[in-house]
Design a protein around this motif. Structure first.
Motif, mmCIF file in Angstrom:
data_model
loop_
_atom_site.group_PDB
_atom_site.id
_atom_site.type_symbol
_atom_site.label_atom_id
_atom_site.label_comp_id
_atom_site.label_asym_id
_atom_site.label_seq_id
_atom_site.Cartn_x
_atom_site.Cartn_y
_atom_site.Cartn_z
ATOM 1 N N VAL A 46 0.853 -1.183 0.000
ATOM 2 C CA VAL A 46 0.000 0.000 0.000
ATOM 3 C C VAL A 46 0.894 1.240 0.000
ATOM 4 O O VAL A 46 1.862 1.312 0.762
ATOM 5 N N LEU A 47 0.575 2.183 -0.863
ATOM 6 C CA LEU A 47 1.250 3.480 -0.897
ATOM 7 C C LEU A 47 0.236 4.528 -0.470
ATOM 8 O O LEU A 47 -0.787 4.713 -1.132
ATOM 9 N N ALA A 48 0.517 5.199 0.646
ATOM 10 C CA ALA A 48 -0.423 6.184 1.189
ATOM 11 C C ALA A 48 0.229 7.561 1.238
ATOM 12 O O ALA A 48 1.231 7.755 1.938
ATOM 13 N N PHE A 49 -0.329 8.504 0.482
ATOM 14 C CA PHE A 49 0.119 9.895 0.557
ATOM 15 C C PHE A 49 -0.656 10.583 1.680
ATOM 16 O O PHE A 49 -1.894 10.551 1.699
ATOM 17 N N CYS A 50 0.067 11.205 2.592
ATOM 18 C CA CYS A 50 -0.538 11.734 3.812
ATOM 19 C C CYS A 50 -0.588 13.254 3.865
ATOM 20 O O CYS A 50 -0.997 13.828 4.879
ATOM 21 N N GLY A 51 -0.171 13.940 2.790
ATOM 22 C CA GLY A 51 -0.206 15.392 2.783
ATOM 23 C C GLY A 51 0.788 15.988 3.761
ATOM 24 O O GLY A 51 1.828 15.397 4.085
ATOM 25 N N ASN A 52 0.467 17.182 4.255
ATOM 26 C CA ASN A 52 1.316 17.839 5.250
ATOM 27 C C ASN A 52 1.050 17.219 6.616
ATOM 28 O O ASN A 52 -0.066 17.321 7.130
ATOM 29 N N PRO A 53 2.033 16.574 7.213
ATOM 30 C CA PRO A 53 1.788 15.852 8.466
ATOM 31 C C PRO A 53 1.407 16.754 9.621
ATOM 32 O O PRO A 53 0.831 16.283 10.610
ATOM 33 N N TYR A 54 1.714 18.050 9.515
ATOM 34 C CA TYR A 54 1.416 18.963 10.615
ATOM 35 C C TYR A 54 0.000 19.525 10.546
ATOM 36 O O TYR A 54 -0.428 20.234 11.449
ATOM 37 N N ASP A 55 -0.727 19.186 9.464
ATOM 38 C CA ASP A 55 -2.137 19.579 9.388
ATOM 39 C C ASP A 55 -3.009 18.666 10.246
ATOM 40 O O ASP A 55 -3.987 19.117 10.842
ATOM 41 N N SER A 56 -2.673 17.365 10.265
ATOM 42 C CA SER A 56 -3.436 16.386 11.057
ATOM 43 C C SER A 56 -2.464 15.410 11.718
ATOM 44 O O SER A 56 -2.433 14.218 11.374
ATOM 45 N N PRO A 57 -1.646 15.884 12.631
ATOM 46 C CA PRO A 57 -0.587 15.032 13.199
ATOM 47 C C PRO A 57 -1.107 13.799 13.914
ATOM 48 O O PRO A 57 -0.474 12.744 13.877
ATOM 49 N N GLU A 58 -2.277 13.918 14.552
ATOM 50 C CA GLU A 58 -2.786 12.765 15.303
ATOM 51 C C GLU A 58 -3.180 11.627 14.372
ATOM 52 O O GLU A 58 -2.986 10.447 14.704
ATOM 53 N N LEU A 59 -3.697 11.949 13.180
ATOM 54 C CA LEU A 59 -4.079 10.906 12.230
ATOM 55 C C LEU A 59 -2.849 10.149 11.734
ATOM 56 O O LEU A 59 -2.852 8.912 11.651
ATOM 57 N N LEU A 60 -1.804 10.888 11.401
ATOM 58 C CA LEU A 60 -0.587 10.243 10.927
ATOM 59 C C LEU A 60 0.038 9.390 12.025
ATOM 60 O O LEU A 60 0.474 8.261 11.779
ATOM 61 N N HIS A 61 0.084 9.921 13.239
ATOM 62 C CA HIS A 61 0.684 9.166 14.334
ATOM 63 C C HIS A 61 -0.080 7.875 14.588
ATOM 64 O O HIS A 61 0.525 6.811 14.833
ATOM 65 N N GLN A 62 -1.400 7.927 14.526
ATOM 66 C CA GLN A 62 -2.199 6.709 14.712
ATOM 67 C C GLN A 62 -1.896 5.680 13.629
ATOM 68 O O GLN A 62 -1.744 4.483 13.914
ATOM 69 N N ALA A 63 -1.794 6.157 12.373
ATOM 70 C CA ALA A 63 -1.489 5.251 11.269
ATOM 71 C C ALA A 63 -0.094 4.656 11.426
ATOM 72 O O ALA A 63 0.113 3.452 11.189
ATOM 73 N N MET A 64 0.867 5.480 11.839
ATOM 74 C CA MET A 64 2.228 4.994 12.041
ATOM 75 C C MET A 64 2.276 3.946 13.151
ATOM 76 O O MET A 64 2.956 2.915 13.018
ATOM 77 N N HIS A 65 1.565 4.200 14.223
ATOM 78 C CA HIS A 65 1.558 3.261 15.347
ATOM 79 C C HIS A 65 0.981 1.915 14.917
ATOM 80 O O HIS A 65 1.552 0.847 15.228
ATOM 81 N N ARG A 66 -0.132 1.949 14.193
ATOM 82 C CA ARG A 66 -0.769 0.700 13.751
ATOM 83 C C ARG A 66 0.115 -0.027 12.740
ATOM 84 O O ARG A 66 0.270 -1.259 12.799
ATOM 85 N N ALA A 67 0.702 0.724 11.819
ATOM 86 C CA ALA A 67 1.552 0.109 10.799
ATOM 87 C C ALA A 67 2.783 -0.531 11.418
ATOM 88 O O ALA A 67 3.195 -1.634 11.032
ATOM 89 N N GLY A 68 3.384 0.161 12.382
ATOM 90 C CA GLY A 68 4.580 -0.372 13.027
ATOM 91 C C GLY A 68 4.287 -1.568 13.908
ATOM 92 O O GLY A 68 5.029 -2.565 13.900
ATOM 93 N N LYS A 69 3.221 -1.493 14.661
ATOM 94 C CA LYS A 69 2.867 -2.584 15.585
ATOM 95 C C LYS A 69 2.604 -3.875 14.823
ATOM 96 O O LYS A 69 3.003 -4.964 15.282
ATOM 97 N N LEU A 70 1.960 -3.763 13.658
ATOM 98 C CA LEU A 70 1.591 -4.944 12.873
ATOM 99 C C LEU A 70 2.601 -5.262 11.766
ATOM 100 O O LEU A 70 2.412 -6.237 11.034
ATOM 101 N N ARG A 71 3.643 -4.431 11.617
ATOM 102 C CA ARG A 71 4.665 -4.603 10.569
ATOM 103 C C ARG A 71 3.996 -4.744 9.201
ATOM 104 O O ARG A 71 4.215 -5.706 8.464
ATOM 105 N N LEU A 72 3.199 -3.744 8.867
ATOM 106 C CA LEU A 72 2.394 -3.813 7.645
ATOM 107 C C LEU A 72 3.205 -3.410 6.408
ATOM 108 O O LEU A 72 4.108 -2.565 6.490
#
Length: 292
Positions: free
Chosen positions: A151-177
């Motif tokens: 999956v390739l996900a473009f996330c825009g400017n990370p400082y516009d919605s930092p909590e959304l990106l952090h949640q996605a990063m946490h889930r991706a890292g925890k599950l090694r996606l």
């Protein structure tokens, strides 16, 4: 992938950024360049149509051809793309026809539905939260099936919605996606790479105006994901840069001009080739806009 928080810029040096990158063929370089030309022309046409339909602010040009092409040009049909809200350019790179993009902009009833699902595209009309949720779900399914699709996900400017990106990063890292998270930031900071490391996977800083640098990073990050090694965070920044009083990086390049300079140094730039690409695509844009 063995690098984390690494800055990549192929314009600064003729040598590969680090061991492990293969040479890019001349045909691939020309494919990247011609696709960027088409993306720029399409972006300009989208801006005109959006203005006509009262969508000026929503569809303002972003000039992210280098990232859209560098990261998207080698996606396979089974790979999933989350383009970020209103991100039609990555969708075009993945194979969405121009006519369907214009139809989506016009939102005219009675026209054929846009084929997002067959192309493994997450609709650009969705919010960033919805796109990231679907991207994570697709990556989880790919991992469960062991199909080596990513999956390739473009996330825009990370400082516009930092909590959304952090949640996605946490889930991706925890599950090694098997997912690539691509951001476009302009702050003089490597906080995102540090966040990625804290989530258990690499973070890479790349010149957001350099398609060759983006392609090299994408090649390794995609291989990293396909072999089951987990996600990668890529932070695209203007480069080289100067820093303003606000701490923001000052943009210093045009992605297409950067690519042309690179091709000149390689002895590959041809004005006739450029003219042919732009003339052919202009006709395609005109026909699509007329509904033919």
């Amino acid at each position: 992938m063995t690098i984390a928080s690494t800055q990549i810029n192929t314009q600064a040096s003729a040598a590969p950024p680090h061991n492990g990158f293969s040479l890019i063929s001349n045909d691939k370089l020309l494919q990247i360049y011609s696709t960027m030309l088409r993306c720029r022309m399409l972006e300009e046409r989208i801006r005109v149509l959006a203005k006509q339909n009262g969508l000026t602010e929503a569809y303002a040009a972003k000039s992210h051809e280098a990232a859209a092409v560098g990261f998207g040009v080698d996606l396979l049909p089974g790979d999933t793309l989350a383009p970020s809200p209103r991100g039609f350019i990555p969708c075009f790179v993945k194979g969405l026809p121009v006519s369907r993009i214009f139809s989506a902009l016009a939102a005219s009833p009675g026209r054929a539905r846009t084929p997002y699902t067959p192309l493994k595209l997450i609709p650009p009309s969705l919010s960033l939260r919805a796109q990231l949720d679907r991207a994570i779900a697709a990556a989880k399914e790919n991992k469960a099936r062991k199909n080596k699709e990513i999956v390739l996900a473009f996330c825009g400017n990370p400082y516009d919605s930092p909590e959304l990106l952090h949640q996605a990063m946490h889930r991706a890292g925890k599950l090694r996606l098997p997912i690539l998270l691509v951001c476009h930031s302009d702050l003089d900071s490597e906080d995102l790479c540090i966040m990625a490391e804290n989530c258990g996977f690499p973070g890479v800083v790349v010149d957001g105006d350099d398609a060759v640098a983006a392609y090299r990073v994408a090649t390794e990050a995609i291989a990293h994901a396909r072999r089951g090694s987990g996600p990668t965070l890529i932070d695209c920044k203007p480069w080289p840069h100067s820093i303003s009083k606000s701490g923001k990086r000052q943009a210093a390049g045009n992605p297409i001009l950067n690519m042309e300079r690179y091709l000149v140094r390689k002895g590959l730039f041809d004005k006739k080739f450029k003219s042919k690409v732009t003339a052919n695509f202009r006709r395609e844009l005109d026909l699509a806009q007329m509904g033919k």
